[in-house]
Write an enzyme that holds these catalytic residues in place. Structure first.
Site, short mmCIF file in Angstrom:
data_model
loop_
_atom_site.label_atom_id
_atom_site.label_comp_id
_atom_site.label_asym_id
_atom_site.label_seq_id
_atom_site.Cartn_x
_atom_site.Cartn_y
_atom_site.Cartn_z
N GLY A 65 42.21 40.88 48.01
CA GLY A 65 41.69 41.07 46.67
C GLY A 65 40.29 40.50 46.56
O GLY A 65 40.05 39.35 46.94
N ASP A 253 36.30 46.51 45.03
CA ASP A 253 35.95 45.61 46.13
C ASP A 253 34.45 45.53 46.32
O ASP A 253 33.95 44.57 46.89
CB ASP A 253 36.62 46.08 47.42
CG ASP A 253 38.10 45.75 47.42
OD1 ASP A 253 38.48 44.71 47.97
OD2 ASP A 253 38.89 46.53 46.84
N LYS A 264 40.52 50.34 46.55
CA LYS A 264 41.61 50.73 47.44
C LYS A 264 41.73 52.25 47.50
O LYS A 264 41.65 52.93 46.49
CB LYS A 264 42.92 50.12 46.94
CG LYS A 264 44.14 50.47 47.77
CD LYS A 264 43.98 50.05 49.22
CE LYS A 264 43.74 48.60 49.40
NZ LYS A 264 43.57 48.20 50.82
#
Length: 381
Positions: A65, A253, A264
């Site tokens: 994460g 991200d 993702k």
């Protein structure tokens, strides 16, 4: 730790998850992580007593994460400094552990700069190491505070876009307390919506092939007493077609300077579905996720992961009926697999980006730069 029922009744907040912490036992300092590969069947901690161990934990997704990776990177450099090792070399090793996640490098470099400044200022090794640890702790605390602000901004945005409450929200991957120093990013908005009595249902993508949604987001939703349902990633289209989704919430991200979002894999198809069905597609991420040096989405390096994650299913000890771990093939021997960890959503498909500094909508490079310029966390170059 043995399996346990971690669900919490509505209206009662569960105890905070201990996801990452710094410890100083007699044998030396270490970073302790909740092993996310073992969830939800077991809550097991991993002790990383040196930087190589932490790098392995990052690469195997024991810790993951974007915001939490930044925190882990910071503590990793502090760990190297405390052990009398090369802090700059540690920062480089950590940054390369997962190249798409910009927060990882940000956290590692930030703490390394604090350590270097202390050394250049004449500090003794122990004092320089203490400066590095103080900077890592400051980063941890700032991320927790940012999480709370994002949750409130996100709740207000949903109220503007979807007046009346009763929101049916779809999320992808895992973006809660398991990825943050606080309640998370996109999941934190859903949780804030739930606590405000405005969440009708949370739709949770399984997030194949590693099932971060099924294993982790469902775990956090159950802990917090949220109404939720799992769905396979490929079932999202039928939900949209049935009019069962009011908004999509995802994390990020890396966000490029033009507003392109790396998240993702599976996020981009949701953005396309949302645009077709006139459903808001909202990205929730701290300003530390913005990479002003990455011009656009085509410049983002996409991590390619092992084919075995697609061609095999891994069972952890205690999950199978016999209690033994292992893998089972789900494809013929020698099958090739395409397994990117992330995909890119262009800014024109993003309704809004929610940060701790406010909301950007429409998403443009100019708007993103102006917002980040207000943050003490990001340097626009």
């Amino acid at each position: 730790m043995a399996d346990q029922d971690t669900r919490t009744p509505v209206g009662i907040e569960p105890p905070a998850l201990s996801v990452l912490r710094w410890v100083e036992p007699p044998e030396g300092p270490a970073v302790v992580l909740l092993d996310q590969t073992r969830l939800p069947s077991a809550e097991v901690e991993v002790i990383c007593a040196d930087v190589p161990a932490l790098v392995r934990a990052i690469r195997t997704l024991a810790v993951r994460g974007a915001p939490l990776l930044g925190i882990a990177g910071g503590y990793g450099v502090a760990l190297a400094a405390a052990r009398g090792e090369d802090a700059a070399g540690a920062a480089e090793l950590l940054e390369q552990a997962r190249p798409t996640a910009v927060n990882l490098g940000y956290g590692a470099r930030r703490v390394e700069r604090a350590h270097r400044a202390a050394v250049e200022g004449g500090a003794a090794p122990e004092a320089a190491a203490a400066a590095a640890l103080a900077e890592a702790r400051a980063l941890h605390q700032q991320d927790a505070a940012a999480s709370g602000r994002m949750a409130r901004y996100g709740l207000n945005l949903l109220a503007e876009l979807l007046p009346g409450g009763g929101h049916r929200l779809l999320t992808h991957c895992n973006t809660g307390a398991l990825v943050s120093g606080g309640a998370g990013t996109a999941f934190a908005v859903a949780l804030e919506t739930h606590r405000a009595g405005k969440l009708h249902h949370l739709w949770v993508d399984e997030t194949r092939p590693l099932l971060q949604g099924a294993r982790l987001t469902a775990y956090e939703a159950a802990r917090n007493g949220m109404p939720y349902s799992l769905l396979t990633d490929s079932a999202a289209g039928s939900l949209f077609a049935a009019g069962e989704v009011d908004a999509v919430l995802i994390g990020a991200d890396r966000i490029a300077a033009d507003g392109s979002v790396a998240n993702k894999v599976g996020s981009y198809p949701l953005a396309v579905l949302a645009r077709y069905h006139h459903v808001p597609f909202i990205v929730v991420a701290p300003t530390t996720t913005v990479d002003a040096k990455t011009v656009d989405g085509t410049s983002i390096v996409i991590e390619q992961r092992s084919a075995s994650e697609v061609t095999e299913v891994t069972f952890r000890p205690g999950v199978t009926s016999g209690g033994e771990g292992g893998t089972t093939a789900v494809a013929p021997p020698g099958a090739q697999a395409y397994n990117p960890a992330f995909d890119i959503t262009p800014p024109e498909l993003v309704t809004a980006i929610v940060t701790e500094e406010g909301v950007i909508s429409p998403v443009t490079g100019v708007g993103l730069a102006e917002l980040c310029a207000r943050s003490s966390q990001v340097t626009i170059s």
